[in-house]
Design a protein around this motif. Structure first.
Motif, PDB file in Angstrom:
ATOM      1  N   ASN A  65     -19.410 -67.608 -43.353  1.00  0.00           N
ATOM      2  CA  ASN A  65     -19.400 -66.243 -43.875  1.00  0.00           C
ATOM      3  C   ASN A  65     -18.667 -65.309 -42.924  1.00  0.00           C
ATOM      4  OD1 ASN A  65     -20.906 -67.000 -46.084  1.00  0.00           O
ATOM      5  ND2 ASN A  65     -22.853 -66.324 -45.245  1.00  0.00           N
ATOM      6  N   ARG A  66     -17.819 -64.448 -43.508  1.00  0.00           N
ATOM      7  CA  ARG A  66     -17.087 -63.482 -42.705  1.00  0.00           C
ATOM      8  C   ARG A  66     -16.604 -62.351 -43.602  1.00  0.00           C
ATOM      9  NH1 ARG A  66     -14.629 -68.129 -43.967  1.00  0.00           N
ATOM     10  NH2 ARG A  66     -12.371 -68.220 -44.352  1.00  0.00           N
ATOM     11  N   TRP A  71     -12.043 -60.755 -38.307  1.00  0.00           N
ATOM     12  CA  TRP A  71     -13.225 -61.084 -39.091  1.00  0.00           C
ATOM     13  C   TRP A  71     -14.493 -60.623 -38.375  1.00  0.00           C
ATOM     14  CZ3 TRP A  71     -12.771 -62.449 -43.972  1.00  0.00           C
ATOM     15  CH2 TRP A  71     -11.660 -63.182 -44.397  1.00  0.00           C
ATOM     16  N   ASP A  72     -15.422 -60.089 -39.127  1.00  0.00           N
ATOM     17  CA  ASP A  72     -16.781 -59.858 -38.658  1.00  0.00           C
ATOM     18  C   ASP A  72     -17.616 -61.032 -39.158  1.00  0.00           C
ATOM     19  OD1 ASP A  72     -19.332 -59.096 -38.035  1.00  0.00           O
ATOM     20  OD2 ASP A  72     -19.276 -57.170 -39.093  1.00  0.00           O
ATOM     21  N   GLN A  73     -18.063 -61.886 -38.246  1.00  0.00           N
ATOM     22  CA  GLN A  73     -18.808 -63.082 -38.635  1.00  0.00           C
ATOM     23  C   GLN A  73     -20.308 -62.967 -38.358  1.00  0.00           C
ATOM     24  OE1 GLN A  73     -16.878 -66.946 -38.109  1.00  0.00           O
ATOM     25  NE2 GLN A  73     -15.177 -65.914 -37.078  1.00  0.00           N
ATOM     26  N   ASP A  74     -20.735 -61.823 -37.882  1.00  0.00           N
ATOM     27  CA  ASP A  74     -22.170 -61.598 -37.668  1.00  0.00           C
ATOM     28  C   ASP A  74     -22.752 -61.009 -38.952  1.00  0.00           C
ATOM     29  OD1 ASP A  74     -24.712 -60.965 -36.918  1.00  0.00           O
ATOM     30  OD2 ASP A  74     -24.158 -59.655 -35.259  1.00  0.00           O
TER      31      ASP A  74
END
Length: 456
Positions: A343-344, A358-361
């Motif tokens: 997920n990102r 990408w924001d992967q948190d």
């Protein structure tokens, strides 16, 4: 999913299904001009009388179906009253599941490939859940509706355009639900993305990507029972996307397919078919039946769908090559993108400050956008299991809608459109990737149908 007289029946039935599938893949297989005249009322948004208790009949309790016994046993207002399967081993397992749960034994039917008709004749069955080999999905779902039951069928809903139209027509004639049970639409991530889309986080939607990438060569070793005993043969019968709906269902819901937009046409191409033959040569004796099959289905199939509103969806299928599992689950809009596995998110406005990274948190995104249905039932779903809880949540939601007089989240038009990718992709591959039209299974109702709401 178990036998249904595999040894004597599968050879003929799979060959017949394949011939029918290929016949249904003529150059104009999807043409809207072929839409039959309606002989019943639309079932878009169908609401049936509230049921105080939903009495469940299960057809097929093998690899997939046994999970449904557990799920319905743990859902308030549901009661399993009848079970059918022609494999005596899984019938005995079903009896043990019921006994271990401390519940009354349902009626059991197992004699012959049409034993399910005895289940359909029962008066204490309201819905029929069908988890059998693909070639049985259409006839069993149709007969269930004609018997006055609501049909819930595993994916795909049918394997030819004729079958899909027949189920649409039968649902409209009988005013019964026919839902293809696309469980991935009830995954936590897919529900969250639907919530994000409905709140406009990604702007106007432009493009989606959906896939079923799942290395399953090991199923070729399932010879007499289990999924590989019947599914392997399809790789020697059809060259196209054999299993399109897991990734496509959620993306279709994001895009309001059949509820404001619809699939227009498709183009499809397949890679060479090499992996299955190589695996058979490596894992089986030279004279084994697996080495006698001519595997024609491309190891990787890529299809591209254009919607009436101009959006695009890439759909891929690969159950052969050595690679990690993925459904892609990508949705791109004018303000940014979500992609799965892993997920990102990248947004121009409202994200981490740069759409170049990408924001992967996912922590903050879950906290803000978790779907209300998951917030309500996610703990119970994870406890009861089934692909991370999506199976249980799907079953719970089905029962909830029937008991409360609400329309189901998926209808026969969804099942038909999503399943149609299989025959249409085969037709396109056979025609050098030329486009094939999707019929309008809703017969125009998509233009006024309400989008799937955020419930819970």
């Amino acid at each position: 999913m178990s036998g249904f007289d595999r040894r004597s029946f599968l050879k003929a039935s799979v060959a017949t299904a394949a011939a029918s599938a290929l016949a249904g893949c003529a150059a104009n297989a999807g043409s809207s001009a072929l839409a039959p005249k309606a002989s019943g009322r639309s079932v878009m948004g169908l609401v049936v009388p509230k049921m105080a208790e939903v009495r469940v009949g299960l057809i097929g309790v093998g690899e997939r179906g046994v999970g449904f016994i557990h799920h319905f046993n743990n859902i308030e207002g549901a009661r399993v009253t009848a079970i059918c399967d022609t494999d005596p081993l899984v019938i005995e397992r079903a009896k043990k599941v019921m006994s271990d749960a401390g519940l009354a034994q349902p009626g059991y039917y197992s004699q012959g490939k049409h034993a399910y008709r005895e289940l359909l004749a029962r008066q204490d069955v309201d819905i029929v859940v069908i988890a059998t080999p693909w070639e049985w999905h259409h006839p069993m779902a149709k007969e269930a509706m004609l018997a006055g039951k609501h049909a819930f069928v595993e994916v795909p809903m049918g394997i030819t355009m004729e079958q899909l139209w027949d189920l649409v027509d039968t649902a409209e004639q009988t005013q019964r639900n026919c839902m293809m049970m696309e469980n991935v639409c009830y995954g936590r991530d897919e529900l969250m993305v639907l919530n994000m889309v409905r709140q406009g986080l990604f702007g106007e939607l432009l493009h989606g990507e959906a896939a079923y990438i799942h290395e399953l060569r090991w199923q070729m070793k399932e010879i007499d029972r289990k999924t590989g005993s019947w599914r392997t043969k399809y790789h020697a019968l059809i060259d196209g996307n054999l299993y399109p709906t897991h990734g496509l269902g959620p993306v279709s819901q994001y895009m309001n397919i059949n509820r404001g937009d619809r699939f227009d046409y498709l183009i499809s191409m397949s890679s060479p078919s090499l992996g299955r033959a190589a695996y058979a040569k490596r894992e089986f004796p030279a004279d084994h039946a697996r080495n006698k099959l001519n595997y024609i289905c491309g190891d990787i199939n890529t299809s591209l769908i254009k919607t009436v509103k101009g959006r695009t969806i890439m759909v891929q299928h690969d159950t052969t090559t050595p690679r990690p599992y993925s459904r892609h689950n990508l949705i791109q809009g004018t303000n940014g993108v979500f992609a799965g596995f892993p997920n990102r998110i990248a947004l121009e406005q409202g994200g981490s400050g740069s759409f170049h990274h990408w924001d992967q948190d996912m922590t903050q995104w879950y906290a803000k956008y978790d779907h209300p249905l998951w917030l309500q039932m996610g703990e119970a779903a994870e406890k009861n299991g089934g692909h991370g809880g999506m199976d249980f949540l799907m079953c719970w939601r089905m029962i909830y809608c029937l008991r409360n007089g609400e329309p189901l989240d998926q209808d026969v038009y969804d099942g038909a459109a999503w399943s149609a990718v299989q025959p249409l992709s085969a037709a396109s591959v056979a025609d050098r990737g030329n486009s094939k039209d999707f019929p309008d299974f809703t017969r125009g109702v998509w233009q006024s149908a309400k989008p799937l709401g955020i419930v819970g």
